[in-house]
Design a protein around this motif. Structure first.
Motif, PDB file in Angstrom:
ATOM      1  N   ARG A  69      44.142  46.450  48.919  1.00 17.31           N
ATOM      2  CA  ARG A  69      42.739  46.666  49.143  1.00 17.31           C
ATOM      3  C   ARG A  69      42.107  45.425  49.609  1.00 17.31           C
ATOM      4  O   ARG A  69      41.293  45.638  50.362  1.00 17.31           O
ATOM      5  CB  ARG A  69      42.113  47.109  47.837  1.00 17.31           C
ATOM      6  N   ALA A 105      42.126  39.251  45.751  1.00 23.15           N
ATOM      7  CA  ALA A 105      42.174  40.275  44.442  1.00 23.15           C
ATOM      8  C   ALA A 105      41.518  39.293  43.343  1.00 23.15           C
ATOM      9  O   ALA A 105      41.992  38.114  43.324  1.00 23.15           O
ATOM     10  CB  ALA A 105      43.602  40.785  44.389  1.00 23.15           C
ATOM     11  N   TYR A 111      42.166  38.169  39.667  1.00 23.48           N
ATOM     12  CA  TYR A 111      43.361  38.136  38.810  1.00 23.48           C
ATOM     13  C   TYR A 111      42.739  37.170  37.442  1.00 23.48           C
ATOM     14  O   TYR A 111      42.229  36.216  37.782  1.00 23.48           O
ATOM     15  CB  TYR A 111      44.695  37.644  39.319  1.00 23.48           C
ATOM     16  N   THR A 131      38.279  41.849  45.747  1.00 24.60           N
ATOM     17  CA  THR A 131      38.371  43.193  45.054  1.00 24.60           C
ATOM     18  C   THR A 131      38.806  43.216  43.762  1.00 24.60           C
ATOM     19  O   THR A 131      39.425  42.081  43.443  1.00 24.60           O
ATOM     20  CB  THR A 131      39.448  44.275  45.911  1.00 24.60           C
ATOM     21  N   GLY A 132      38.534  44.121  42.950  1.00 28.22           N
ATOM     22  CA  GLY A 132      38.801  44.059  41.431  1.00 28.22           C
ATOM     23  C   GLY A 132      38.632  45.185  40.882  1.00 28.22           C
ATOM     24  O   GLY A 132      37.993  46.389  41.538  1.00 28.22           O
ATOM     25  N   ALA A 133      38.909  45.429  39.674  1.00 27.78           N
ATOM     26  CA  ALA A 133      39.058  46.471  38.905  1.00 27.78           C
ATOM     27  C   ALA A 133      37.631  46.761  38.029  1.00 27.78           C
ATOM     28  O   ALA A 133      37.228  47.830  37.636  1.00 27.78           O
ATOM     29  CB  ALA A 133      40.013  46.892  37.846  1.00 27.78           C
TER      30      ALA A 133
HETATM   31  C1  LIG Z   1      47.643  40.306  37.403  1.00 31.18           C
HETATM   32  C2  LIG Z   1      46.431  41.197  37.511  1.00 31.18           C
HETATM   33  C3  LIG Z   1      45.431  40.626  36.955  1.00 31.18           C
HETATM   34  C4  LIG Z   1      44.024  41.462  37.196  1.00 31.18           C
HETATM   35  N1  LIG Z   1      42.868  40.884  36.619  1.00 31.18           N
HETATM   36  C5  LIG Z   1      41.628  41.411  36.971  1.00 31.18           C
HETATM   37  C6  LIG Z   1      40.581  41.038  36.533  1.00 31.18           C
HETATM   38  O1  LIG Z   1      40.541  40.157  35.677  1.00 31.18           O
HETATM   39  N2  LIG Z   1      39.551  41.594  36.663  1.00 31.18           N
HETATM   40  C7  LIG Z   1      39.300  42.788  37.385  1.00 31.18           C
HETATM   41  O2  LIG Z   1      38.385  43.173  37.878  1.00 31.18           O
HETATM   42  N3  LIG Z   1      40.558  43.221  38.042  1.00 31.18           N
HETATM   43  C8  LIG Z   1      41.734  42.688  37.607  1.00 31.18           C
HETATM   44  N4  LIG Z   1      43.011  43.032  38.248  1.00 31.18           N
HETATM   45  C9  LIG Z   1      42.881  44.237  39.117  1.00 31.18           C
HETATM   46  C10 LIG Z   1      42.970  43.817  40.802  1.00 31.18           C
HETATM   47  O3  LIG Z   1      41.992  42.839  41.144  1.00 31.18           O
HETATM   48  C11 LIG Z   1      42.581  44.996  41.597  1.00 31.18           C
HETATM   49  O4  LIG Z   1      43.366  46.031  41.557  1.00 31.18           O
HETATM   50  C12 LIG Z   1      42.519  44.590  42.983  1.00 31.18           C
HETATM   51  O5  LIG Z   1      41.805  45.539  44.041  1.00 31.18           O
HETATM   52  C13 LIG Z   1      43.910  44.429  43.515  1.00 31.18           C
HETATM   53  O6  LIG Z   1      43.989  43.997  44.980  1.00 31.18           O
HETATM   54  P1  LIG Z   1      45.230  44.265  46.210  1.00 31.18           P
HETATM   55  O7  LIG Z   1      45.288  45.678  46.207  1.00 31.18           O
HETATM   56  O8  LIG Z   1      44.687  43.461  47.429  1.00 31.18           O
HETATM   57  O9  LIG Z   1      46.388  43.707  45.267  1.00 31.18           O
HETATM   58  C14 LIG Z   1      44.241  42.369  38.215  1.00 31.18           C
HETATM   59  C15 LIG Z   1      45.453  43.056  38.840  1.00 31.18           C
HETATM   60  C16 LIG Z   1      46.450  42.219  38.422  1.00 31.18           C
HETATM   61  C17 LIG Z   1      47.765  42.720  39.045  1.00 31.18           C
END
Ligand SMILES: Cc1cc2nc3c(=O)[nH]c(=O)nc-3n(C[C@H](O)[C@H](O)[C@H](O)COP(=O)(O)O)c2cc1C
Length: 181
Positions: A17, A80, A82, A112-114
């Motif tokens: 993403r 992302a 993390y 991006t984040g969750a």
């Molecule tokens: C190891 C790990 C840690 C994460 N920590 C957070 C977090 O602290 N806060 C958050 O909002 N999302 C967190 N996420 C969700 C990712 O930021 C989210 O799914 C992101 O869009 C992934 O981007 P990508 O598709 O480019 O890998 C985490 C995901 C992973 C795998």
């Protein structure tokens, strides 16, 4: 000569993403005629990138990314989230630059984040990092959550308005360079 706008996305897997968001900003800038674009991510840096302790020892694929970023007229960076911040390897790439290497460069910061509250990564992690490098950081960073994506490869159409406003700002930041080129 066309200006060079380089994207760097701190994703550890594809599809991503984050990479999709960075690419969407680049595509918008390109469609506006702001410059030629290129994108790199942590996959491009190779599996041993984390072992690179200094730029002089970087593998050619890593040096190619560093060189493109340093020579760019503007950057679009993304990570992302993390554990509440940028990914460690995203920061590691920028740790390899000399502190003067990116001075005055216009930068758009994205993530991006969750979790909605981790939009703070834009202002508490990304913006200070690029201000450390004396970059000109656009005021409108972009943070996208999972509902902002139809799939990892595609943002929902409504998100484009936010990208357009940020790219408006990039156009203003690049105006002096565009006039000179
Ligand atoms: C190891 C790990 C840690 C994460 N920590 C957070 C977090 O602290 N806060 C958050 O909002 N999302 C967190 N996420 C969700 C990712 O930021 C989210 O799914 C992101 O869009 C992934 O981007 P990508 O598709 O480019 O890998 C985490 C995901 C992973 C795998």
């Amino acid at each position: 000569m066309a200006l060079r706008i380089v994207g760097f996305s701190g994703n550890l897997a594809r599809p991503s993403r984050t990479r999709t968001l960075v690419q969407a900003v680049l595509d918008t800038a390109s469609a506006r005629g702001l410059g030629q674009t290129a994108i790199f991510d942590l996959i491009d840096a190779g599996a041993t990138f984390g072992q690179t302790s200094e730029r002089a020892k970087a593998h050619p694929e890593v040096e190619a990314i560093l060189d493109a970023i340093q020579k760019a007229d503007a950057l679009v960076v993304g990570t992302a989230v993390y554990k509440g911040a940028y990914t460690g390897l995203f920061k590691h790439l920028f740790d390899l630059f000399d502190m003067t290497a990116l001075a005055r460069k216009p930068v758009i910061v994205t993530a991006t984040g969750a979790a909605p509250h981790h939009a703070s990564v834009i202002d508490y992690h990304l913006r200070p990092l690029f201000l450390f490098f004396d970059c000109s950081v656009a005021t409108r960073g972009l943070y996208a959550l999972q509902p902002d994506f139809e799939s990892p490869e595609r943002l929902v159409p409504a998100f484009q308005a936010r990208i357009d406003r940020t790219v408006d700002e990039l156009a203003q930041m690049l105006q002096p360079a565009r006039s000179a080129s």
